[in-house]
Design an enzyme around this catalytic site. Structure first.
Site, PDB file in Angstrom:
ATOM      1  N   ARG A 153     130.943 100.428  58.422  1.00 20.01           N
ATOM      2  CA  ARG A 153     129.012  99.911  59.123  1.00 20.01           C
ATOM      3  C   ARG A 153     128.610 101.941  59.588  1.00 20.01           C
ATOM      4  O   ARG A 153     127.400 101.947  58.555  1.00 20.01           O
ATOM      5  CB  ARG A 153     129.034  99.677  60.548  1.00 20.01           C
ATOM      6  CG  ARG A 153     129.073  97.740  60.400  1.00 20.01           C
ATOM      7  CD  ARG A 153     129.491  97.791  61.371  1.00 20.01           C
ATOM      8  NE  ARG A 153     130.618  98.196  62.275  1.00 20.01           N
ATOM      9  CZ  ARG A 153     131.082  96.490  62.672  1.00 20.01           C
ATOM     10  NH1 ARG A 153     130.864  95.656  62.963  1.00 20.01           N
ATOM     11  NH2 ARG A 153     132.750  96.543  63.170  1.00 20.01           N
ATOM     12  N   ARG A 174     140.696 102.457  51.273  1.00 20.80           N
ATOM     13  CA  ARG A 174     141.292 101.546  51.404  1.00 20.80           C
ATOM     14  C   ARG A 174     141.194 100.692  49.647  1.00 20.80           C
ATOM     15  O   ARG A 174     141.872 100.106  48.447  1.00 20.80           O
ATOM     16  CB  ARG A 174     141.628 100.440  52.153  1.00 20.80           C
ATOM     17  CG  ARG A 174     142.761 100.384  52.922  1.00 20.80           C
ATOM     18  CD  ARG A 174     143.070 100.350  54.082  1.00 20.80           C
ATOM     19  NE  ARG A 174     141.745  99.839  55.075  1.00 20.80           N
ATOM     20  CZ  ARG A 174     141.839  98.957  55.670  1.00 20.80           C
ATOM     21  NH1 ARG A 174     142.792  98.094  56.265  1.00 20.80           N
ATOM     22  NH2 ARG A 174     141.020  98.712  56.479  1.00 20.80           N
ATOM     23  N   ARG A 231     137.870 109.866  65.129  1.00 20.78           N
ATOM     24  CA  ARG A 231     138.720 109.816  65.874  1.00 20.78           C
ATOM     25  C   ARG A 231     139.183 110.817  65.825  1.00 20.78           C
ATOM     26  O   ARG A 231     139.895 111.227  64.362  1.00 20.78           O
ATOM     27  CB  ARG A 231     139.530 108.989  65.909  1.00 20.78           C
ATOM     28  CG  ARG A 231     139.502 107.464  66.199  1.00 20.78           C
ATOM     29  CD  ARG A 231     139.164 107.870  67.683  1.00 20.78           C
ATOM     30  NE  ARG A 231     138.489 106.214  68.309  1.00 20.78           N
ATOM     31  CZ  ARG A 231     137.408 106.299  68.987  1.00 20.78           C
ATOM     32  NH1 ARG A 231     136.684 107.084  68.428  1.00 20.78           N
ATOM     33  NH2 ARG A 231     137.582 105.241  69.541  1.00 20.78           N
ATOM     34  N   GLU A 260     141.551 113.779  73.321  1.00 29.90           N
ATOM     35  CA  GLU A 260     140.798 114.156  74.310  1.00 29.90           C
ATOM     36  C   GLU A 260     140.226 113.890  75.921  1.00 29.90           C
ATOM     37  O   GLU A 260     141.709 113.048  76.023  1.00 29.90           O
ATOM     38  CB  GLU A 260     139.137 113.229  74.278  1.00 29.90           C
ATOM     39  CG  GLU A 260     138.615 113.693  72.057  1.00 29.90           C
ATOM     40  CD  GLU A 260     138.332 112.740  71.913  1.00 29.90           C
ATOM     41  OE1 GLU A 260     137.410 111.913  73.240  1.00 29.90           O
ATOM     42  OE2 GLU A 260     138.044 112.524  70.720  1.00 29.90           O
ATOM     43  N   HIS A 278     132.655 114.573  71.606  1.00 27.85           N
ATOM     44  CA  HIS A 278     133.026 112.624  72.301  1.00 27.85           C
ATOM     45  C   HIS A 278     131.103 112.332  72.726  1.00 27.85           C
ATOM     46  O   HIS A 278     131.032 111.599  73.335  1.00 27.85           O
ATOM     47  CB  HIS A 278     133.915 112.365  72.841  1.00 27.85           C
ATOM     48  CG  HIS A 278     133.750 110.993  71.824  1.00 27.85           C
ATOM     49  ND1 HIS A 278     135.512 110.348  71.611  1.00 27.85           N
ATOM     50  CD2 HIS A 278     133.349 110.333  71.458  1.00 27.85           C
ATOM     51  CE1 HIS A 278     135.055 109.004  71.228  1.00 27.85           C
ATOM     52  NE2 HIS A 278     134.458 108.742  70.947  1.00 27.85           N
ATOM     53  N   GLY A 280     129.107 110.347  70.155  1.00 25.13           N
ATOM     54  CA  GLY A 280     128.663 109.698  68.815  1.00 25.13           C
ATOM     55  C   GLY A 280     127.597 109.083  69.292  1.00 25.13           C
ATOM     56  O   GLY A 280     126.626 108.376  69.109  1.00 25.13           O
TER      57      GLY A 280
HETATM   58  C1  8YV Z   1     133.185 106.036  73.246  1.00 24.53           C
HETATM   59  C2  8YV Z   1     134.006 105.202  70.237  1.00 24.53           C
HETATM   60  O1  8YV Z   1     134.168 104.831  73.245  1.00 24.53           O
HETATM   61  O2  8YV Z   1     132.592 103.351  70.224  1.00 24.53           O
HETATM   62  C3  8YV Z   1     133.527 104.403  69.849  1.00 24.53           C
HETATM   63  O3  8YV Z   1     134.160 103.820  69.387  1.00 24.53           O
HETATM   64  O4  8YV Z   1     134.410 106.283  70.458  1.00 24.53           O
HETATM   65  C4  8YV Z   1     132.782 105.857  71.834  1.00 24.53           C
HETATM   66  O5  8YV Z   1     131.243 104.743  71.695  1.00 24.53           O
HETATM   67  C5  8YV Z   1     131.943 106.328  74.310  1.00 24.53           C
HETATM   68  O6  8YV Z   1     132.355 107.627  73.966  1.00 24.53           O
HETATM   69  C6  8YV Z   1     132.696 105.750  75.598  1.00 24.53           C
HETATM   70  O7  8YV Z   1     133.796 105.817  76.349  1.00 24.53           O
END
Ligand code: 8YV
Length: 313
Positions: A153, A174, A231, A260, A278, A280
């Site tokens: 996505r 994959r 990640r 992190e 982080h 996003g």
């Molecule tokens: C974190 C994220 O969860 O959606 C994910 O996989 O890495 C982020 O949305 C967000 O930083 C909350 O900790």
């Protein structure tokens, strides 16, 4: 009966307040003696709310004999021991879809920042260097190849944006996704070689750990940029530092790191690096929607209704 939920991470204040209205909530982060409090309530806890930086490992799952549901505030669930949850038939939910656009936006922000030296340019103006002459040139995005690692996505949302910047699209995964006409590379090294910007959007976890290693970085080459919104574990961080030092790659834009919130200090002094903490999904709108979805999943589960967004068992 008021159910007991262990809150380990995630949720904005309004949704956390709602959680505390609906349930008895143990907020682990606020406890002076987390071990003691877990011991005290271990039989009561039926649900966990957590987020990416908080581990829900086998030890924790096994310590809670009546745990029924784990709700992740985020899409990636690599912080949760899914195998341990499955063995106990503990339900896991996450917050997919909601996070897609904002995360793809951050990929583009990093891409533009690296290519057009946005962060460097800002500092250049602020410290008064401009008066002494122009800063070094950047590189164009248009006509360049964006190599997407993981056409899920978020990968697809990055593709839509990169295409709007007139970039060519190639991808690694994959499996080939025949519904898309972009060039498919079953070999990550080859994708790296043909990419000007390699953008990581793949899921984290054991399967993708250190997918991007020294060889892949070498293949990306001295004119190639790496962007990671997936990640930190997907990249061998030590190999990345070496590649940057040796100028094996042109630069890197990182929203995620291996450990992190620890970030290798060596990165702080490098020019060809853009670093984000982080972020996003870090918008008011998305974090609010994520929290509401966590609450909805909990509510659905305890009302015996279908879950909104279960993680496949
Ligand atoms: C974190 C994220 O969860 O959606 C994910 O996989 O890495 C982020 O949305 C967000 O930083 C909350 O900790």
């Amino acid at each position: 009966m008021t159910r007991t939920i262990l809150h380990i991470g995630g949720l904005m204040p309004a949704e956390l307040a709602q959680l505390e209205t609906d349930y008895r909530v143990i907020r682990l982060g606020r406890e002076n003696d987390p071990e003691g409090i877990l011991q005290q309530y271990r039989n009561d806890i039926v649900g966990i709310v957590t987020s990416f930086t908080r581990r829900v490992n086998r030890q924790l799952i096994e310590a809670l004999p009546n745990l029924e549901i784990i709700c992740q505030f985020g899409v990636g669930v690599d912080n949760i021991d899914l195998e341990a949850a499955r063995e106990r038939q503990i339900v896991v939910t996450n917050t997919p879809d909601l996070v897609t656009n904002d995360t793809a936006d951050i990929a583009m922000a990093l891409l533009l920042s690296c290519a057009r030296r946005v962060v460097e340019g800002d500092a250049y103006v602020r410290v008064g260097k401009w008066a002494n002459g122009p800063m070094p040139l950047g590189v164009s995005l248009s006509g360049k190849t964006a190599g997407i690692v993981g056409l899920g996505r978020i990968g697809q949302a990055v593709v839509r944006r990169a295409a709007a910047f007139d970039m060519k699209i190639a991808y690694y995964g994959r499996q080939e996704k025949p519904e898309f006409s972009y060039s498919y590379y079953p070999d990550l090294g080859k994708l790296a070689k043909d990419s000007d910007f390699m953008i990581l959007t793949v899921s984290g976890g054991a399967e993708t750990r250190h997918l991007v290693n020294a060889d892949i970085l070498k293949a990306l080459g001295p004119e190639g940029y790496l962007i990671n919104v997936a990640r930190g574990s997907v990249v061998d961080q030590e190999a990345l530092l070496v590649a940057l030092r040796n100028q094996d790659i042109a630069g890197v834009g990182l929203d995620v790191f291996e450990n992190e919130p620890q970030v290798p200090e060596a990165l702080f002094t490098m020019d060809n690096v853009v670093l984000l903490p982080h972020v996003g999904t870090a918008t008011v709108e998305t974090r609010t929607k994520m929290g509401r979805l966590v609450l909805k999943n909990l509510h659905a589960y305890f009302s015996g209704e279908p879950l909104m967004t279960p993680v496949a068992a």
